[in-house]
Design a protein around this motif. Structure first.
Motif, PDB file in Angstrom:
ATOM      1  N   ASN A  29      54.887 -81.526  10.468  1.00  0.00           N
ATOM      2  CA  ASN A  29      55.594 -82.251   9.410  1.00  0.00           C
ATOM      3  C   ASN A  29      55.708 -81.452   8.114  1.00  0.00           C
ATOM      4  O   ASN A  29      56.236 -81.963   7.127  1.00  0.00           O
ATOM      5  CB  ASN A  29      54.877 -83.578   9.120  1.00  0.00           C
ATOM      6  CG  ASN A  29      54.846 -84.464  10.345  1.00  0.00           C
ATOM      7  OD1 ASN A  29      55.844 -84.584  11.056  1.00  0.00           O
ATOM      8  ND2 ASN A  29      53.709 -85.068  10.615  1.00  0.00           N
ATOM      9  N   HIS A  30      55.186 -80.222   8.115  1.00  0.00           N
ATOM     10  CA  HIS A  30      55.196 -79.398   6.900  1.00  0.00           C
ATOM     11  C   HIS A  30      55.738 -78.004   7.217  1.00  0.00           C
ATOM     12  O   HIS A  30      54.956 -77.063   7.409  1.00  0.00           O
ATOM     13  CB  HIS A  30      53.781 -79.300   6.306  1.00  0.00           C
ATOM     14  CG  HIS A  30      53.279 -80.608   5.814  1.00  0.00           C
ATOM     15  ND1 HIS A  30      53.579 -81.101   4.571  1.00  0.00           N
ATOM     16  CD2 HIS A  30      52.517 -81.555   6.418  1.00  0.00           C
ATOM     17  CE1 HIS A  30      53.021 -82.293   4.420  1.00  0.00           C
ATOM     18  NE2 HIS A  30      52.375 -82.583   5.539  1.00  0.00           N
TER      19      HIS A  30
ATOM     20  N   ASP B 294      56.758 -75.804   5.472  1.00  0.00           N
ATOM     21  CA  ASP B 294      56.383 -74.799   4.480  1.00  0.00           C
ATOM     22  C   ASP B 294      55.017 -74.184   4.783  1.00  0.00           C
ATOM     23  O   ASP B 294      54.644 -73.183   4.187  1.00  0.00           O
ATOM     24  CB  ASP B 294      56.369 -75.422   3.082  1.00  0.00           C
ATOM     25  CG  ASP B 294      55.468 -76.662   3.011  1.00  0.00           C
ATOM     26  OD1 ASP B 294      55.528 -77.494   3.941  1.00  0.00           O
ATOM     27  OD2 ASP B 294      54.723 -76.800   2.033  1.00  0.00           O
ATOM     28  N   LYS B 295      54.260 -74.776   5.720  1.00  0.00           N
ATOM     29  CA  LYS B 295      52.941 -74.253   6.077  1.00  0.00           C
ATOM     30  C   LYS B 295      53.027 -73.493   7.398  1.00  0.00           C
ATOM     31  O   LYS B 295      53.899 -73.760   8.216  1.00  0.00           O
ATOM     32  CB  LYS B 295      51.925 -75.392   6.225  1.00  0.00           C
ATOM     33  CG  LYS B 295      51.633 -76.118   4.922  1.00  0.00           C
ATOM     34  CD  LYS B 295      50.590 -77.196   5.130  1.00  0.00           C
ATOM     35  CE  LYS B 295      50.268 -77.903   3.835  1.00  0.00           C
ATOM     36  NZ  LYS B 295      49.197 -78.921   4.038  1.00  0.00           N
TER      37      LYS B 295
END
Length: 110
Positions: free
Chosen positions: A12-13, A15-16
């Protein structure tokens, strides 16, 4: 240190980054963490030093920025800690190990 909950939420991220530093043979035996990129520990320094376009071609994802969150996993946490330290020495400011790594992940998935 990264937690099980944080690793579970990685999909869900975007960017990680979640890097699994186990060898390919280990992944075949056990399975893989969702959304993880496999870069064996012995290849990590070379991979993180690749030019942006080569990293993207090799791993199917943009090379992380130096301030991106990088989480490293292995089987039981030792190699993940070494990988996070290595990334830090290369200038990545948000590198951390998933201490429980595959062992904890597998136990909590059962």
């Amino acid at each position: 240190m990264a937690t099980y909950e944080e690793v579970k939420d990685i999909p869900n991220h975007p960017d990680k980054y979640l890097f699994d530093v186990r060898n390919e043979s280990e992944l075949k035996e056990t399975g893989v963490l969702p959304a993880s990129i496999n870069i064996p520990l012995t290849e990590l320094e070379k991979a993180l030093n690749l030019p942006d376009e080569v990293f993207a071609q090799t791993y199917g994802r943009e090379k992380p920025a130096v301030d991106a969150v990088l989480i490293f996993s292995c089987k039981a946490g030792g190699r993940a800690a070494r990988a996070a330290n290595l990334a830090s020495t290369l200038g990545f400011t948000n590198a951390k190990a998933y201490a429980g790594s595959w062992t904890e992940w597998q136990a909590k998935q059962s």
